[in-house]
Scaffold this active site. Structure first.
Site, PDB file in Angstrom:
ATOM      1  N   LYS A 265       4.228  69.620  22.323  1.00 41.79           N
ATOM      2  CA  LYS A 265       4.580  69.716  20.894  1.00 41.79           C
ATOM      3  C   LYS A 265       4.992  68.352  20.335  1.00 41.79           C
ATOM      4  CE  LYS A 265       9.430  70.849  21.306  1.00 41.79           C
ATOM      5  NZ  LYS A 265      10.566  71.670  21.102  1.00 41.79           N
TER       6      LYS A 265
ATOM      7  N   LYS B 212      15.122  70.683  29.216  1.00 41.41           N
ATOM      8  CA  LYS B 212      15.982  69.525  28.951  1.00 41.41           C
ATOM      9  C   LYS B 212      16.812  69.129  30.159  1.00 41.41           C
ATOM     10  CE  LYS B 212      16.165  69.387  24.016  1.00 41.41           C
ATOM     11  NZ  LYS B 212      16.934  69.464  22.791  1.00 41.41           N
TER      12      LYS B 212
ATOM     13  N   LYS C 267      10.677  64.543  18.509  1.00 45.10           N
ATOM     14  CA  LYS C 267      11.317  63.238  18.317  1.00 45.10           C
ATOM     15  C   LYS C 267      11.691  62.617  19.653  1.00 45.10           C
ATOM     16  CE  LYS C 267      14.703  66.110  16.026  1.00 45.10           C
ATOM     17  NZ  LYS C 267      15.202  66.464  14.726  1.00 45.10           N
TER      18      LYS C 267
HETATM   19  P1  TYM Z   1      15.285  70.874  15.875  1.00 45.97           P
HETATM   20  O1  TYM Z   1      16.218  69.917  15.252  1.00 45.97           O
HETATM   21  O2  TYM Z   1      14.676  70.514  17.191  1.00 45.97           O
HETATM   22  O3  TYM Z   1      14.076  71.179  14.894  1.00 45.97           O
HETATM   23  C1  TYM Z   1      14.278  71.568  13.536  1.00 45.97           C
HETATM   24  C2  TYM Z   1      13.206  72.562  13.122  1.00 45.97           C
HETATM   25  O4  TYM Z   1      11.893  72.012  13.298  1.00 45.97           O
HETATM   26  C3  TYM Z   1      11.096  72.886  14.077  1.00 45.97           C
HETATM   27  N1  TYM Z   1      10.162  72.082  14.891  1.00 45.97           N
HETATM   28  C4  TYM Z   1       8.822  72.277  14.926  1.00 45.97           C
HETATM   29  N2  TYM Z   1       8.038  73.176  14.300  1.00 45.97           N
HETATM   30  C5  TYM Z   1       6.695  73.100  14.539  1.00 45.97           C
HETATM   31  N3  TYM Z   1       6.136  72.192  15.353  1.00 45.97           N
HETATM   32  C6  TYM Z   1       6.878  71.264  16.016  1.00 45.97           C
HETATM   33  N4  TYM Z   1       6.315  70.376  16.815  1.00 45.97           N
HETATM   34  C7  TYM Z   1       8.308  71.289  15.815  1.00 45.97           C
HETATM   35  N5  TYM Z   1       9.339  70.550  16.279  1.00 45.97           N
HETATM   36  C8  TYM Z   1      10.456  71.050  15.710  1.00 45.97           C
HETATM   37  C9  TYM Z   1      12.101  73.633  14.959  1.00 45.97           C
HETATM   38  O5  TYM Z   1      11.567  74.854  15.442  1.00 45.97           O
HETATM   39  C10 TYM Z   1      13.255  73.843  13.993  1.00 45.97           C
HETATM   40  O6  TYM Z   1      13.028  74.962  13.161  1.00 45.97           O
HETATM   41  N6  TYM Z   1      18.442  74.234  17.824  1.00 45.97           N
HETATM   42  C11 TYM Z   1      17.762  73.839  16.591  1.00 45.97           C
HETATM   43  C12 TYM Z   1      18.707  73.564  15.445  1.00 45.97           C
HETATM   44  C13 TYM Z   1      19.621  74.699  15.128  1.00 45.97           C
HETATM   45  C14 TYM Z   1      19.290  75.889  14.433  1.00 45.97           C
HETATM   46  C15 TYM Z   1      20.495  76.640  14.348  1.00 45.97           C
HETATM   47  C16 TYM Z   1      18.099  76.392  13.873  1.00 45.97           C
HETATM   48  C17 TYM Z   1      20.941  74.749  15.428  1.00 45.97           C
HETATM   49  N7  TYM Z   1      21.477  75.927  14.958  1.00 45.97           N
HETATM   50  C18 TYM Z   1      20.533  77.880  13.724  1.00 45.97           C
HETATM   51  C19 TYM Z   1      18.155  77.634  13.251  1.00 45.97           C
HETATM   52  C20 TYM Z   1      19.351  78.365  13.172  1.00 45.97           C
HETATM   53  C21 TYM Z   1      16.991  72.556  16.874  1.00 45.97           C
HETATM   54  O7  TYM Z   1      17.338  71.795  17.762  1.00 45.97           O
HETATM   55  O8  TYM Z   1      15.975  72.321  15.983  1.00 45.97           O
END
Ligand code: TYM
Length: 332
Positions: free
Chosen positions: A194, A111, A197
């Site tokens: 991957k 990022k 968004k």
């Molecule tokens: P975020 O918002 O990017 O994504 C949310 C969840 O979706 C999963 N994900 C995917 N899984 C499979 N294939 C993909 N292409 C894909 N894109 C996204 C992510 O792995 C995630 O599970 N930092 C985290 C949010 C967060 C969090 C936490 C998660 C903040 N605090 C504590 C768990 C525990 C994030 O940005 O996810």
């Protein structure tokens, strides 16, 4: 006892990667465990977001989660910014987390790109807030996609070091819970990236708000190859785009990839793609309909988030108190 905690950033749309990598399993885990789910709005502000858009996105993402089956009666659902214990705990843990650990985080490297000096401090410290998110609630299981694994390993390291340094058994060491399938759904345009968004091309992802025609178009245009489908998953080795489409089908249908291939072996994508599009529409269109109904009642969504936040704050309080006491700050 199993305690499930997980979050999602409220930036833009929920896409099929989020759904298959995480949300579908959140919904299932509600039957087995006490679940705490939140919108990571404090993570979202580590990069610039238009404030009015962020406010709207928080509500929209809450509606999307409920539409997918997150049940606010059984689970706790809130947005992080309503529970000050999250940033408070993150600050306490900043004394334990090491710069060297954060330097290794691949997401920060991706990022921040070449402009590390210009990256925000928040983007760098992001995984410490994520550690706070799960450690506050004594999470045992954290259902996420593959891309979050490294952040959760850091949360484990923080928990272990804090417990050791201060001679306490305060934090439960959480387990990342990554699905066997669906953990890494790839872009529809590039089997090496991957689904995300932040991809500028909307054709690269299926949004859970796409209508049936859009889904059909995106699947039709999705990158694949000219070969026929084999009878087993192992034989798809080296065909990234083909693997991704078969994997999406399998996870959506809750079948194994081998089982799906047994049905389509010997056929090409001309036959497979329309069936995949129909399956997507069958899963997604009821979610979209519920989502639209929910968005028509923003006050009801706000009430759910406020109620969830009150419950979360109560659950977090003893661990936050314990951390202050362990640090020698009992009289805050
Ligand atoms: P975020 O918002 O990017 O994504 C949310 C969840 O979706 C999963 N994900 C995917 N899984 C499979 N294939 C993909 N292409 C894909 N894109 C996204 C992510 O792995 C995630 O599970 N930092 C985290 C949010 C967060 C969090 C936490 C998660 C903040 N605090 C504590 C768990 C525990 C994030 O940005 O996810």
């Amino acid at each position: 006892m199993m305690r499930v905690v997980s979050g999602i950033q409220p930036t833009g749309n929920l896409h099929l990667g989020n759904y298959l990598g995480a949300i579908q399993r959140w919904v299932k885990m509600q039957d087995e465990a006490e679940c705490i789910f939140f919108l990571a709005d404090l993570h979202a502000i580590t990069a610039y977001n238009d404030p009015a858009e962020l406010t709207a996105n928080i509500r929209a993402m809450a509606a999307a989660l409920i539409a997918c089956g997150v049940d606010a009666e059984r689970s706790i659902l809130f947005n992080q910014a309503r529970v000050p214990a999250h940033p408070e705990m993150a600050w306490l843990l900043n004394g334990t987390a090491r710069i060297g650990w954060l330097n290794r985080m691949t997401q920060f490297k991706e990022k921040s790109g070449k402009n590390r000096e210009g990256a925000s401090v928040g983007l760098f410290a992001y995984p410490v807030l994520q550690a706070a998110d799960v450690l506050l609630y004594q999470a045992t299981h954290v259902p996420v996609g593959e891309d979050q694994k490294q952040h959760l390993e850091l949360a484990r390291d923080v928990a272990i070091k804090f417990n050791t340094d201060y001679g306490v058994e305060l934090f439960t060491v959480p387990e990342p819970h990554i699905g066997a399938a669906g953990a890494r759904i790839m872009s529809l345009r590039d089997g090496g990236a991957k689904m995300s968004k932040s991809d500028p091309s909307d054709m690269s992802r299926i949004n859970l708000t796409d209508d049936s025609d859009t889904i059909a178009q995106k699947v039709k245009k999705a990158k694949s190859d000219a070969e026929l489908l084999p009878a087993t998953w192992a034989e798809l080795e080296g065909r990234a785009e083909a693997r991704n489409l078969v994997q999406i089908y399998a996870v959506l249908a809750e079948r194994s990839a081998d089982d799906v291939l047994a049905e389509f072996a010997g056929h090409g994508f001309g036959r497979f793609k329309p069936v995949l599009a129909d399956l997507m529409v069958a899963v997604i269109s009821p979610i979209t309909a519920r989502f639209r109904d929910l968005l028509a009642h923003p006050e009801a969504i706000d009430a759910i988030l406020a109620d969830g936040a009150a419950k979360a704050a109560e659950l977090a309080a003893p661990t936050l108190d314990g951390a202050y006491r362990a640090l020698g700050l009992p009289n805050r």
